[in-house]
Design a protein around this motif. Structure first.
Motif, short mmCIF file in Angstrom:
data_model
loop_
_atom_site.label_atom_id
_atom_site.label_comp_id
_atom_site.label_asym_id
_atom_site.label_seq_id
_atom_site.Cartn_x
_atom_site.Cartn_y
_atom_site.Cartn_z
N LEU A 1 0.85 -1.18 0.00
CA LEU A 1 0.00 0.00 0.00
C LEU A 1 0.89 1.24 0.00
O LEU A 1 1.58 1.47 0.99
CB LEU A 1 -0.90 0.02 1.25
N PRO A 2 0.96 1.98 -1.08
CA PRO A 2 0.06 1.95 -2.23
C PRO A 2 0.30 0.87 -3.27
O PRO A 2 -0.55 0.63 -4.11
CB PRO A 2 0.26 3.34 -2.85
N GLY A 3 1.47 0.21 -3.27
CA GLY A 3 1.62 -0.88 -4.22
C GLY A 3 2.86 -0.83 -5.06
O GLY A 3 2.91 -1.45 -6.13
N GLY A 4 3.89 -0.13 -4.62
CA GLY A 4 5.13 -0.10 -5.36
C GLY A 4 6.21 0.62 -4.58
O GLY A 4 5.95 1.64 -3.94
N ARG A 5 7.43 0.08 -4.61
CA ARG A 5 8.52 0.72 -3.87
C ARG A 5 8.93 2.05 -4.50
O ARG A 5 9.35 2.97 -3.82
CB ARG A 5 9.73 -0.23 -3.80
N GLU A 6 8.80 2.15 -5.83
CA GLU A 6 9.20 3.38 -6.52
C GLU A 6 7.97 4.28 -6.66
O GLU A 6 7.32 4.34 -7.70
CB GLU A 6 9.80 3.03 -7.88
N LEU A 7 7.67 4.99 -5.59
CA LEU A 7 6.45 5.80 -5.55
C LEU A 7 6.43 6.87 -6.61
O LEU A 7 5.37 7.23 -7.14
CB LEU A 7 6.31 6.43 -4.16
N ALA A 8 7.59 7.41 -6.94
CA ALA A 8 7.65 8.51 -7.90
C ALA A 8 7.13 8.08 -9.28
O ALA A 8 6.69 8.93 -10.07
CB ALA A 8 9.08 9.03 -8.01
N ARG A 9 7.19 6.78 -9.55
CA ARG A 9 6.76 6.30 -10.87
C ARG A 9 5.30 5.89 -10.88
O ARG A 9 4.76 5.52 -11.91
CB ARG A 9 7.65 5.13 -11.29
N MET A 10 4.65 5.90 -9.71
CA MET A 10 3.25 5.49 -9.65
C MET A 10 2.34 6.63 -10.10
O MET A 10 2.59 7.80 -9.82
CB MET A 10 2.86 5.08 -8.22
N ALA A 11 1.27 6.26 -10.79
CA ALA A 11 0.30 7.26 -11.22
C ALA A 11 -0.42 7.82 -10.00
O ALA A 11 -0.71 7.11 -9.04
CB ALA A 11 -0.72 6.64 -12.18
N THR A 12 -0.69 9.11 -10.04
CA THR A 12 -1.36 9.77 -8.91
C THR A 12 -2.70 9.10 -8.61
O THR A 12 -3.06 8.90 -7.44
CB THR A 12 -1.59 11.26 -9.23
N ARG A 13 -3.43 8.72 -9.67
CA ARG A 13 -4.75 8.12 -9.44
C ARG A 13 -4.64 6.79 -8.71
O ARG A 13 -5.51 6.42 -7.92
CB ARG A 13 -5.50 7.95 -10.76
N ASP A 14 -3.53 6.05 -8.97
CA ASP A 14 -3.35 4.77 -8.29
C ASP A 14 -3.06 4.97 -6.80
O ASP A 14 -3.53 4.21 -5.95
CB ASP A 14 -2.23 3.98 -8.94
N ILE A 15 -2.25 5.97 -6.48
CA ILE A 15 -1.96 6.27 -5.07
C ILE A 15 -3.24 6.74 -4.37
O ILE A 15 -3.52 6.35 -3.24
CB ILE A 15 -0.85 7.33 -4.96
N GLU A 16 -4.05 7.54 -5.07
CA GLU A 16 -5.30 8.02 -4.46
C GLU A 16 -6.24 6.86 -4.19
O GLU A 16 -6.88 6.79 -3.14
CB GLU A 16 -5.96 9.04 -5.38
N GLU A 17 -6.31 5.92 -5.14
CA GLU A 17 -7.20 4.76 -4.89
C GLU A 17 -6.67 3.90 -3.76
O GLU A 17 -7.44 3.37 -2.95
CB GLU A 17 -7.37 3.91 -6.16
N ALA A 18 -5.34 3.74 -3.66
CA ALA A 18 -4.77 2.96 -2.57
C ALA A 18 -5.11 3.59 -1.22
O ALA A 18 -5.35 2.88 -0.23
CB ALA A 18 -3.27 2.84 -2.74
N GLY B 1 9.93 -1.64 1.06
CA GLY B 1 9.83 -0.21 0.86
C GLY B 1 9.54 0.51 2.16
O GLY B 1 9.52 -0.06 3.25
N GLY B 2 9.29 1.81 2.06
CA GLY B 2 8.96 2.60 3.25
C GLY B 2 7.50 2.46 3.61
O GLY B 2 6.87 1.44 3.33
N SER B 3 6.96 3.51 4.22
CA SER B 3 5.54 3.48 4.58
C SER B 3 4.97 4.87 4.43
O SER B 3 4.78 5.61 5.40
CB SER B 3 5.35 2.96 6.00
N LEU B 4 4.68 5.25 3.19
CA LEU B 4 4.15 6.57 2.88
C LEU B 4 2.89 6.87 3.67
O LEU B 4 2.74 7.94 4.26
CB LEU B 4 3.87 6.66 1.38
N PHE B 5 1.97 5.89 3.70
CA PHE B 5 0.67 6.16 4.31
C PHE B 5 0.76 6.31 5.83
O PHE B 5 0.06 7.13 6.41
CB PHE B 5 -0.33 5.06 3.93
N LEU B 6 1.62 5.51 6.47
CA LEU B 6 1.79 5.69 7.91
C LEU B 6 2.37 7.06 8.21
O LEU B 6 1.99 7.72 9.19
CB LEU B 6 2.70 4.60 8.48
#
Length: 953
Positions: free
Chosen positions: A888-905, A934-939
């Motif tokens: 969650l959100p679903g990838g170690r390389e957050l910078a490459r994730m689509a914004t919409r995917d992070i928002e859905e996560a 990976g880290g823990s962006l959401f926490l």
């Protein structure tokens, strides 16, 4: 009206009250109300509550998922979008089999492609050219087979409404009010369908929450809420009080979700307090994480005394749940891995579904290959696929060719057994005109990898028809069901609870009551009184009576059929010729006519063939050629099933080859008795051996007419033996309740059969798929007492806590067999129709649509669930496991994730967190399954970052 309802704000309650208002205050006709829900489970919950509070008239409400509603609409109007009548719905198993035939491998790639196909059709998502080409081929292959998939139901219904206003008006005219739950999970296509249904009356009431839209991979788009608001110029009604989660939990969850851009201005608040703060813990790996969670649950439960079912472990991916389940079961903590309730997920049901697909479409190679996938070992199936010549031969022909090339080994036996059973399917469908009888027949075929647990003990089991009093009791119970009479159970140290469990679970009767002082049963009621000296005797008698009642309606073997046999010029299937045909026509068990003809072959009869059957060229010189004999034989057979013994390897293919091109050769239906014989005996299954064992007269072996007449007697004897075994092994879905009843009755005077039933049934009573102990606890709470044993005492009688823990740690799929049979019985009950083809269609459609049934939770076990499956659920304690970037959100390389995917996560995690009522724990690890997590962006966004905790050695 648009109702925006945050988590725990009462969406379902709101929808139910709206329906009540329409009926009670506005006088709406329930039959003119349509309620669309996200799951079938939610639809039935709405009607169940309304039935209780408003009355039975609410049963008339149209309710269910939008997929089910669209399926019904397409049944009525599908020809307007080029669907032929009787179209089938492809479940996931069929979809994968079709894509495999189109060359898409492995399974992960097929699943990925199916997801892209859905997004393309439901959202207009652009895909690469090669994916689009496969999608087009896939769609064309479905149409060729008169099939649709889950997404097609929506897309085609949308096209139907767009192209045919008259159909739209007719369908929409069925209702005056449309209500939609979980509105945020609609795709644009679904949104279009719903709004079209409401066009005539504009009574459209929707409940949703854009912040809980978590199904984009199925086409869901939270923007549909905005479109609805703007299109109808609505001011939404806000349900802004979370009545589920405590303030501390909800405050942390809001910190997370408010990172997403807001579609609506909201001021949500919780109304409850809790002494527990939200906790976040970090661990070096998944092992340390699981150990800590296990210990924490145990500590919390010891301190606060809640039920195991009040705890839920939530995660994004199934592999985390599988590991947690193993840890909990090894520690003796009852738990349930809730993967969903799709019927075809069960291997027993999946095999029955695949068999019915072959019966419904015998020429569909995809259906046959899907059935082979359930039955054959994977390596052997791949061998057949590799040897297949594609579209130049049928899949069955490929099976035959491979089977003929691997003589004498286990693979050959697997293949031939499968071929025999598949070839018999069409005949079995004719023999069993009801869907219930057909399903029971398919279970009895032992085609799959999982078998009836009573089968191996059949030598010890007494035929229920021979048990004193069982037949009379069966008749009485069936009469009680028809007349609505009551069955009364006299109290005897809790035995009555076990008897009630058997009766309720069997559904043979409806009214079952405990006999209390002062009760006065009616003269026609049934009163069951356990014998004080041997109360288990009544347990046995009732179980046997229920078995008789369950199997009484079994069909006789083919009311009309023809047995036949051939003699030939040799043993080469591809070149030999028929020299003799013998057949016997049977009506209701009696031979009413016979057919015999010698046939003059083109080639000479070799001495080796003469040595077998005795015919020389001179004996056949005056005989007719096969082309002249065939019309007379075909007329003799008519539309009856042709029965032969061990004929699939030789007699049947030879007859088909010689009759090829002749009138009536393509519509013959064959039944081979060899699988039936082998299912009933471990001894030799040749016709001569069966003749000796059954006492049938055989005048001359290897003379076609004598063999055909003898086969009549052998077949009837085999069928009688099969019916006896069916009675002995019926109702395995009651084994857990039988075990409970034995535990309560004791084992005094135990016979060999009783010892067997006790040993077998207690395994299922304690097993992970049984609910009989929950039933027992519920019955005690209803007023049991006195000398009735406690639940723990019953567990000890069944074998003890250690055995229970060991059995519930067992993950054998075979243990699900009784549960699968119970689910099949329920499915058969709702698939009844005037004709067998229609019943099969309903059965298959219900299975395909069962992917929307929701999940099953357990009140007495820790529930392990994916975050996506938690809609509508709540638990006192929630552990969200794996709050790390890889999950969650679903990838170690957050910078490459689509914004919409992070928002859905974020929305996914928000949904999971707000399932918690009193206590919420979030965990993460540094490495999971040997890879960096990976880290823990959401926490961090929630202000809950935690240092890694190493467990004490």
């Amino acid at each position: 009206m648009l109702v925006l309802a945050g988590p725990g704000a009462g969406k379902t309650f709101c929808l139910i009250e709206r329906v009540r208002y329409l009926i009670e205050s506005l006088g709406a006709d329930p039959a003119r109300i349509c309620a669309v829900t996200f799951t079938n489970k939610a639809a039935e919950e709405i009607v169940r509550r309304l039935h209780r509070e408003v009355g039975p008239k609410t049963e008339a409400i149209t309710r269910g998922t939008l997929h089910a509603l669209c399926a019904a609409i397409l049944r009525d109007h599908g020809e307007r979008v080029a669907l032929r009548p009787g179209f089938g719905i492809a479940d996931e198993d069929y979809q994968h089999a079709l894509l495999r035939r189109l060359g898409v491998r492995p399974r992960k790639r097929r699943a990925w492609m199916l997801g892209l196909f859905g997004r393309k059709r439901l959202q207009g998502y652009r895909v690469e050219a090669d994916v689009e080409a496969v999608c087009d081929r896939y769609a064309a292959a479905l149409r060729e087979r008169n099939m649709v998939d889950f997404d097609d139901l929506l897309v085609l219904a949308g096209e139907l409404f767009d192209r045919h206003p008259d159909v739209t008006a007719a369908v929409a005219g069925r209702w005056d009010h449309v209500l939609v739950d979980e509105f945020q999970d609609l795709s644009p296509v679904q949104y279009g369908i719903v709004t079209r249904l409401a066009e005539p009356h504009r009574s459209l009431f929707v409940v949703g929450d854009d912040e809980q839209s978590i199904f984009s991979w199925t086409g869901a788009d939270p923007d549909v809420i905005r479109h609805f608001r703007e299109g109808y110029q609505l001011e939404p009604v806000m349900l802004d009080h979370n009545r589920r989660s405590a303030r501390a939990i909800f405050a942390v969850a809001r910190r997370l979700i408010e990172r997403n851009p807001a579609l609506f201005e909201k001021h949500l608040e919780a109304v409850r307090d809790t002494p527990f703060p939200v906790e976040a813990h970090a661990f070096p790996d998944e092992t340390a994480e699981a150990i800590w969670i296990l210990e924490d649950v145990a500590r919390d439960r010891a301190a606060h005394g809640f039920a195991w079912g009040d705890v839920a472990l939530l995660y994004r991916r199934h592999d985390i749940g599988t590991g947690l389940e193993q840890r909990f079961l090894e520690a003796g903590v009852p738990c349930r891995l809730a993967r969903g309730r799709a019927l075809a997920d069960d291997p027993v049901i999946g095999q029955i579904v695949a068999s019915l697909r072959v019966i419904a479409a015998p020429t569909d190679a995809v259906a046959l290959e899907a059935l082979a996938g359930w039955v054959l070992p994977d390596a052997l199936l791949e061998r057949v696929r590799a040897a297949s010549r594609g579209d130049t031969e049928s899949f069955l022909d490929a099976l035959r060719r491979v089977a003929a090339s691997v003589r004498g080994d286990q693979d050959a036996r697997w293949l031939w057994r499968f071929i025999y059973q598949v070839e018999n399917l069409k005949a079995l469908a004719q023999a069993q005109p009801t869907i219930g009888g057909l399903v029971q027949e398919l279970l009895a075929q032992r085609l799959g990898k999982y078998t009836n647990p009573l089968d191996q003990h059949v030598a010890t089991l007494v035929d229920p028809a021979q048990v004193p009093g069982a037949a009379l009791l069966a008749v009485a119970l069936e009469a009680a069901r028809r007349s609505g009479r009551t069955v009364w159970l006299a109290p005897h140290r809790g035995v009555e609870i076990g008897l009630r469990g058997l009766l309720v679970a069997s559904e043979v009767v409806r009214g079952v009551r405990y006999l209390a002082p002062g009760d006065a049963p009616a003269p026609d009621d049934i009163v069951l009184r356990p014998d004080a000296a041997d109360p288990a005797e009544l347990v046995i008698r009732l179980f046997k009576a229920l078995q008789l009642a369950h199997t009484r309606a079994a069909a006789e073997p083919f009311a009309s059929y023809v047995t036949f046999d051939l003699e030939t010029t040799g043993t080469d299937v591809a070149s030999c010729e028929i020299v003799e045909i013998g057949a016997a026509r049977v009506e209701h068990g009696r031979v009413v006519d016979t057919f015999h003809a010698l046939v003059r072959p083109v080639q000479s009869v070799p001495a080796s063939a003469t040595a077998v059957h005795g015919y020389r060229d001179a004996d056949l010189a005056e005989a007719a050629r096969f082309d002249d004999v065939w019309p007379r034989f075909r007329s003799f057979v008519g539309d009856r099933v042709l029965i032969a013994h061990n004929a699939q390897r030789f007699d049947i293919p030879v007859l088909r080859r010689q009759a090829a091109g002749q009138d009536g050769s393509e519509d013959l239906v064959f039944f081979d008795t060899l699988p039936l014989a082998r299912a009933l005996t471990e001894e030799s299954a040749t016709l001569e051996a069966l003749v000796r064992r059954t006492g049938v007269t055989l005048e001359r072996a290897h003379h076609a007419l004598d063999d055909a007449v003898a086969l009549v007697g052998v077949f009837q004897a085999l069928w009688l033996e099969k019916q006896r075994r069916a009675r002995q092994t019926a109702l395995v879905n009651l084994l857990d309740y039988l075990g409970l009843a034995f535990a309560l009755a004791g084992e005094s005077g135990a016979s060999a059969e009783r010892r067997t039933l006790v040993d077998v049934s207690r395994v299922y009573a304690l097993g992970r798929y049984s609910d009989c102990l929950d039933f027992y606890s519920a019955e005690l709470e209803r007023g049991g007492g006195g000398d009735v044993p406690t639940r723990d005492e019953v567990i000890e009688r069944l074998g003890g806590r250690r055995l229970l823990d060991r059995l519930r740690a067992n993950r054998s799929a075979a243990d699900r067999y009784p549960t699968a049979v119970a689910r099949l019985d329920a499915l058969v009950a709702v698939s009844a129709a005037d004709s067998q083809p229609e019943a099969i269609r309903r059965f298959l459609e219900r299975v395909a649509l069962s992917t929307s049934d929701g999940v099953e939770t357990a009140p007495d076990r820790v529930n392990l669930l994916t975050l996506h499956s938690t809609k509508g659920l709540e638990f006192s304690r929630v552990y969200v496991v794996g709050v790390e970037d890889e999950q969650l959100p679903g990838g170690r390389e957050l910078a490459r994730m689509a914004t919409r995917d992070i928002e859905e996560a974020r929305r996914v995690l928000y949904v999971g967190m707000t399932r918690a009522i009193d206590r919420l724990v979030l965990t993460r690890v540094t490495t999971r399954f040997g890879k960096p997590a990976g880290g823990s962006l959401f926490l961090e966004e929630m202000g809950l970052a935690a240092p890694v905790t190493a467990l004490a050695p």
